[in-house]
Design an enzyme around this catalytic site. Sequence first.
Site, PDB file in Angstrom:
ATOM      1  N   GLY A  12       0.800  -1.224   0.000  1.00 25.66           N
ATOM      2  CA  GLY A  12       0.000   0.000   0.000  1.00 25.66           C
ATOM      3  C   GLY A  12       0.832   1.273   0.000  1.00 25.66           C
ATOM      4  CB  SER A  26       3.179  -1.318  -4.428  1.00 24.57           C
ATOM      5  OG  SER A  26       2.853  -0.649  -3.222  1.00 24.57           O
TER       6      SER A  26
HETATM    7  P1  PGA Z   1      -1.151  -3.604  -2.117  1.00 20.02           P
HETATM    8  O1  PGA Z   1      -1.515  -4.699  -0.995  1.00 20.02           O
HETATM    9  O2  PGA Z   1      -1.188  -4.332  -3.442  1.00 20.02           O
HETATM   10  O3  PGA Z   1      -2.223  -2.574  -1.995  1.00 20.02           O
HETATM   11  O4  PGA Z   1       0.204  -3.104  -1.801  1.00 20.02           O
HETATM   12  C1  PGA Z   1      -1.046  -6.014  -1.072  1.00 20.02           C
HETATM   13  C2  PGA Z   1      -1.566  -6.801   0.101  1.00 20.02           C
HETATM   14  O5  PGA Z   1      -1.665  -6.229   1.201  1.00 20.02           O
HETATM   15  O6  PGA Z   1      -1.894  -7.991  -0.016  1.00 20.02           O
END
Ligand code: PGA
Length: 249
Positions: free
Chosen positions: A173, A213
């Site tokens: 995130g 991400s």
């Molecule tokens: P993100 O989250 O792709 O938003 O970074 C991945 C996850 O927490 O599984």
Amino acid sequence: MRNRFVAGNWKMNLSDSESKSLAEKIASHSYTENTQVVLCTPFLYLKEVLEATSGNTKVAVGAQNCHEKEAGAYTGEVSAAQLASAGIPYVILGHSERRTYYKEDNALLKSKTDEALAQGLHVIFCCGEVLEEREANKQAQVVETQLQEALGHLSTDQMSKVVIAYEPVWAIGTGKTASAAQAQDMHEMIRNWVANQFGAEHAEQQIILYGGSCKPGNAAELFAQKDVDGGLIGGASLKAEDFIQIIEA
Ligand code: PGA
């Protein structure tokens, strides 16, 4: 040849109608033979997403957590037995948000994994280091301990129902992705751990996902790495077009 595997982790997002519409869009797309897609939704939406995706054999449904006990006085919790009885085949365990905000440690995750497997669920087991651990170059040691303490006791048979998701916490995130080389390094280390514990033949079959991400723009490079078999996708799994592009990568 291992299957390609992409799971969407919706976390605590979307309304009831948004969930249904996203699931329908993802299920209306056709995916190649060796692809498995799993939509991990809030508990509340599992049944309707199961229904909305029932026409597409490549798309399955999963929960984001379960309790370690089979039943009882645990207000607000959901058991693996309940998920299994509702026809939900997958559950995510050990996500870093559960480890951080709800203090889930390796011992608890071992109990949850045992219970989920005993109820016939497939487990998507998350592991990964935080930024300070990466900066101290301790990522391999941290991840190996997480795996050893929660999964090291399993039989090979049980392990065949576990998908490992490597998610560096500093990349979740944050918009910061691990480089393809950093991901490959960790995935190779994880596959070696699996080989030591469960044998080389099992390790060849082990699905290991990258998460953190992952987006349409970087998925192809990450997934091209030898030991990266797909992804666990958070933010980008909430938009059908982005998620489908990632699956196609
Ligand atoms: P993100 O989250 O792709 O938003 O970074 C991945 C996850 O927490 O599984």
